[in-house]
Scaffold this active site. Structure first.
Site, short mmCIF file in Angstrom:
data_model
loop_
_atom_site.label_atom_id
_atom_site.label_comp_id
_atom_site.label_asym_id
_atom_site.label_seq_id
_atom_site.Cartn_x
_atom_site.Cartn_y
_atom_site.Cartn_z
N ASP A 1 0.82 -1.20 0.00
CA ASP A 1 0.00 0.00 0.00
C ASP A 1 0.85 1.25 0.00
O ASP A 1 2.08 1.20 0.08
CB ASP A 1 -0.94 -0.02 1.21
CG ASP A 1 -1.93 -1.17 1.13
OD1 ASP A 1 -2.70 -1.23 0.17
OD2 ASP A 1 -1.91 -2.02 2.04
N TYR B 1 8.62 -10.02 5.23
CA TYR B 1 8.42 -8.60 5.53
C TYR B 1 9.36 -8.18 6.66
O TYR B 1 9.66 -8.97 7.57
CB TYR B 1 6.98 -8.32 5.95
CG TYR B 1 5.99 -8.32 4.80
CD1 TYR B 1 5.76 -7.18 4.06
CD2 TYR B 1 5.29 -9.48 4.46
CE1 TYR B 1 4.85 -7.16 3.01
CE2 TYR B 1 4.39 -9.49 3.41
CZ TYR B 1 4.17 -8.32 2.69
OH TYR B 1 3.28 -8.32 1.65
#
Length: 468
Positions: free
Chosen positions: A124, A190
């Site tokens: 995002d 991540y």
């Protein structure tokens, strides 16, 4: 006649002078355009729309499917995925698509579907990536099987010549026609970076360890009713909190990173996990809150003996962590699926990989960017040092022993959100005592009967119009 006497000119004289100036300006523009055209380095890198007299015939070239691995600075873009509507900032996919069309590697008229564009994982707005992957069909000088002595195109150098420095193609790989950057991915890694100031790292590690394994993460993600998800089980393979600099001891390190590896992730899952870990690290929540949030059904046993956990079948209200410190570090594939390359079909031992002339000065560029960031860090530290001469540190401990910020005669509770952001509260309400959002089945049904129903009606109307 000089311009100083324009006020004495007649109307006809002024009109004639304006026409003369416009003619001179047009001549100058034409001369400049011709000069720029002569300096244009490589007409083959121009988009077809800029050379209408010599339209590029994509159908006359063979194609092959490849994967591209690339990195980007998320704060410069409006997220990874291209959008149909205008966005405040460009999207990463939009910029890469334009680079691919400008270099004539894909046909712009065919769009994303025409080259079977697929991405491994969506990030995002504000989120960065060091190892994002897309797969697509591109132009190649090779037939299948190869019947020419021509070398393969150097996709890394070609694209980096035209991409902005905030997006760098790191490698490419030939892949099979059935390869999917999304579905062939085995797991994703991540990283979330944060300062350890006023945080208990040992408690955060305890909480993170409870994420390992297969769990229902409906309480640690953002619900997206448009996707109508009903299964929230995701498997976490690694959840470690480590110093950013491995050579620094835990006692002296101030920057830490959450390393989270999983086979798949939900919408905003990492940022929700990090928000809960921050609350644990600040002492506002016990590490066992993670186990409780994962306990969405009766009969789930705790990994910690002696702990009792209530069933939390719907998500408590809380704010997820900031996007800036989050990075998609790597997308992992089987060695049978990808073979990452940097130099094209043939190796070039006589050329340096740090040459900026072939668009491949990646390491030098990123090294320079890091050095500049270190200067900003030093400058900001000195700004803080200058302010400390006149203003004391605002942090204090309240009567419950929780670190907060002085405000008047009181101490406000500060809940960290990462990236230097936080919330200030007069009173902290524990997560499990907060108001709960509606259960997943209620949210999904409400969307189906509302926005989903209206969307289906529009699609039906559009279909009828097309048939007519």
């Amino acid at each position: 006649m000089s311009s100083s006497s324009y006020e004495t000119w007649s109307k006809d004289e002024l009109i004639a002078r304006l026409q003369e100036l416009e003619g001179s300006n047009n001549s100058l523009q034409n001369s400049t355009a011709k000069s720029l055209a002569r300096k244009r380095p490589d007409s083959s890198l121009l988009a077809p729309s800029t050379r209408q007299s010599n339209k590029f015939d994509f159908a006359s070239y063979p194609r092959r499917k490849i994967a591209l691995k690339f990195c980007y600075s998320g704060w410069e873009y409006n997220g990874l995925a291209y959008q149909l509507k205008p966005t405040p900032l460009p999207t990463v996919e939009g910029v890469i698509f334009d680079a691919l069309t400008r270099t004539r590697l894909i046909d712009p008229a065919a769009g994303y579907d025409g080259c079977s564009w697929e991405k491994c994982g969506r990030t995002d707005r504000g989120v960065s990536a060091a190892g994002q992957v897309i797969s697509l069909w591109v132009r190649t000088p090779l037939s299948t099987p190869p019947r020419t002595s021509k070398p393969e195109l150097d996709y890394v150098a070609i694209l980096n010549r035209v991409l902005p420095p905030t997006i760098r193609i790191l490698a490419w790989s030939p892949v099979s026609p059935t390869f999917s950057a999304r579905f062939a991915c085995k797991c994703r890694h991540y990283k979330y970076f944060f300062s350890s100031e006023r945080l208990d790292i040992s408690k955060m590690r305890d909480a993170a360890s409870r994420l390992l394994g297969l769990h229902d993460f409906r309480n640690m993600c953002k619900l997206d009713p448009a996707k109508q998800i009903t299964i929230f089980d995701r498997k976490i393979l690694r959840a470690d909190i480590d110093p950013v600099d491995p050579s620094t001891s835990a006692a002296t390190s101030s920057m830490y990173v959450l390393n989270l590896i999983g086979t798949a992730f939900l919408y905003h899952q990492v940022r929700h996990i990090m928000a809960v870990l921050f609350l644990v690290g600040r002492g506002l929540e016990h590490p066992s809150v993670v186990t409780s949030l994962l306990n969405t059904k009766e009969g789930i046993e705790s990994s910690q003996p002696g702990e009792l956990h209530e069933v939390v079948d719907s998500k408590p209200q809380y704010q997820m962590a900031d996007a800036l410190p989050l990075m998609l570090w790597d997308c992992m594939y089987s060695d049978d699926d990808v073979d990452w390359r940097t130099d094209g079909y043939e190796s070039r031992s006589d050329q340096s990989n740090d040459s900026t002339e072939d668009g491949r000065g990646i390491y030098h560029l990123l090294h320079s960017t890091r050095s500049r960031s270190q200067i900003y860090l030093a400058l900001n530290q000195h700004f803080l040092d200058a302010a400390s001469i006149f203003f004391p540190e605002p942090w204090a401990t309240n009567k419950e022993g929780v670190v907060g910020i002085r405000f008047g005669g009181n101490v406000m509770i500060e809940t960290p959100l990462g990236g230097g952001t936080s919330r200030k509260l007069q009173q902290y309400v524990p997560l499990l005592k907060r108001k709960r959002l509606d259960p997943v089945y209620v949210v999904n049904e409400r969307w189906r009967n509302g926005k989903g129903f209206r969307r289906d009606q529009r699609r039906m109307a559009d279909g009828e119009n097309e048939e007519e």
